[in-house]
Design a protein around this motif. Sequence first.
Motif, mmCIF file in Angstrom:
data_model
loop_
_atom_site.group_PDB
_atom_site.id
_atom_site.type_symbol
_atom_site.label_atom_id
_atom_site.label_comp_id
_atom_site.label_asym_id
_atom_site.label_seq_id
_atom_site.Cartn_x
_atom_site.Cartn_y
_atom_site.Cartn_z
ATOM 1 N N ALA A 84 0.824 -1.209 0.000
ATOM 2 C CA ALA A 84 0.000 0.000 0.000
ATOM 3 C C ALA A 84 0.857 1.258 0.000
ATOM 4 O O ALA A 84 0.545 2.240 -0.687
ATOM 5 C CB ALA A 84 -0.929 -0.005 1.215
ATOM 6 N N VAL A 85 1.962 1.230 0.753
ATOM 7 C CA VAL A 85 2.843 2.401 0.825
ATOM 8 C C VAL A 85 3.601 2.589 -0.484
ATOM 9 O O VAL A 85 3.604 3.681 -1.067
ATOM 10 C CB VAL A 85 3.827 2.271 2.003
ATOM 11 N N ALA A 100 8.299 7.155 3.522
ATOM 12 C CA ALA A 100 9.710 6.933 3.826
ATOM 13 C C ALA A 100 9.892 6.405 5.243
ATOM 14 O O ALA A 100 10.686 5.478 5.477
ATOM 15 C CB ALA A 100 10.493 8.231 3.635
ATOM 16 N N LEU A 101 9.169 6.979 6.208
ATOM 17 C CA LEU A 101 9.290 6.530 7.597
ATOM 18 C C LEU A 101 8.764 5.102 7.773
ATOM 19 O O LEU A 101 9.318 4.324 8.550
ATOM 20 C CB LEU A 101 8.542 7.487 8.520
ATOM 21 N N LEU A 102 7.704 4.765 7.056
ATOM 22 C CA LEU A 102 7.159 3.408 7.145
ATOM 23 C C LEU A 102 8.117 2.389 6.536
ATOM 24 O O LEU A 102 8.370 1.330 7.124
ATOM 25 C CB LEU A 102 5.808 3.337 6.429
ATOM 26 N N ILE A 103 8.664 2.711 5.368
ATOM 27 C CA ILE A 103 9.578 1.783 4.707
ATOM 28 C C ILE A 103 10.839 1.590 5.539
ATOM 29 O O ILE A 103 11.324 0.459 5.722
ATOM 30 C CB ILE A 103 9.924 2.280 3.296
ATOM 31 N N ALA A 163 -4.136 9.807 12.202
ATOM 32 C CA ALA A 163 -3.896 8.378 12.345
ATOM 33 C C ALA A 163 -2.478 8.004 11.923
ATOM 34 O O ALA A 163 -1.828 7.166 12.556
ATOM 35 C CB ALA A 163 -4.915 7.593 11.512
ATOM 36 N N ALA A 164 -1.969 8.651 10.862
ATOM 37 C CA ALA A 164 -0.622 8.350 10.372
ATOM 38 C C ALA A 164 0.444 8.772 11.373
ATOM 39 O O ALA A 164 1.391 8.029 11.654
ATOM 40 C CB ALA A 164 -0.387 9.041 9.028
ATOM 41 N N VAL A 165 0.299 9.973 11.935
ATOM 42 C CA VAL A 165 1.305 10.482 12.876
ATOM 43 C C VAL A 165 1.327 9.634 14.150
ATOM 44 O O VAL A 165 2.395 9.220 14.620
ATOM 45 C CB VAL A 165 1.030 11.961 13.212
ATOM 46 N N VAL A 166 0.156 9.364 14.715
ATOM 47 C CA VAL A 166 0.090 8.549 15.934
ATOM 48 C C VAL A 166 0.571 7.125 15.642
ATOM 49 O O VAL A 166 1.337 6.531 16.410
ATOM 50 C CB VAL A 166 -1.338 8.536 16.512
ATOM 51 N N GLY A 167 0.117 6.569 14.512
ATOM 52 C CA GLY A 167 0.520 5.219 14.143
ATOM 53 C C GLY A 167 2.019 5.101 13.930
ATOM 54 O O GLY A 167 2.652 4.139 14.388
ATOM 55 N N LEU A 168 2.617 6.087 13.268
ATOM 56 C CA LEU A 168 4.062 6.072 13.040
ATOM 57 C C LEU A 168 4.839 6.180 14.354
ATOM 58 O O LEU A 168 5.858 5.503 14.539
ATOM 59 C CB LEU A 168 4.465 7.210 12.108
ATOM 60 N N ALA A 169 4.374 7.045 15.250
ATOM 61 C CA ALA A 169 5.047 7.195 16.542
ATOM 62 C C ALA A 169 5.042 5.859 17.297
ATOM 63 O O ALA A 169 6.070 5.426 17.833
ATOM 64 C CB ALA A 169 4.362 8.285 17.368
ATOM 65 N N LEU A 170 3.897 5.194 17.327
ATOM 66 C CA LEU A 170 3.800 3.901 17.996
ATOM 67 C C LEU A 170 4.633 2.840 17.263
ATOM 68 O O LEU A 170 5.286 2.005 17.884
ATOM 69 C CB LEU A 170 2.340 3.444 18.067
#
Length: 198
Positions: A84-85, A100-103, A163-170
């Motif tokens: 998806a990313v 980029a942060l997810l990958i 959701a993306a910011v909170v999800g990425l932090a976690l």
Amino acid sequence: MTEAVSTNRVLTIPNLVTFTRLLGVGLFWWVLLVQDNIALAAWLVFTIGWTDWIDGYLARRLNQVSELGRVLDPVADRLMIASAVIGGLIVGVVPVAVGALLIAREVLVGLVAIYLAARGGGTIDVRYYGKVATFLLYGAIPAFYLVAAGFMEWFLRPTGWVAAVVGLALYWYVAVSYIGDTRHRLAALKSPTGPQEV
């Protein structure tokens, strides 16, 4: 409730669900790149992601927990999120910073998991906050897709970013925790008393 015991069974109902979710990843790529249907691709990500709990629930409920399922379930999640990313970056619907942060996180955790397995430490145990992060990201990524497709931008754009910011932090917090878990697991393997619970 006692913890279900893993078996070497392959043909189980939960594994069938997981295989179906894996096939859905291939369908996602076809819908996105061949059909160029961003909205349908978004709903596939949402459906595949948010049905993640079904195979685990069935495995426990039917007493069909298997080693294959324990491996394939997180693989299905990782493949769907990565697809998806990367697909979203290709067609320009996922913000570059988020992608980029997810990958980077997936590569880091993947390398840690490979290193742990190569040293005989087994697999990394999934953490609760990792599941929460995955849940949030499975909401954020389809939201970006739907915004690009022209659906409810006024609502989905801010909701997707939160959701993306909170999800990425976690997600990154859990990644650091996994590194700590790996160090403890390897240290336990080296101890005279053998592996201990960590």
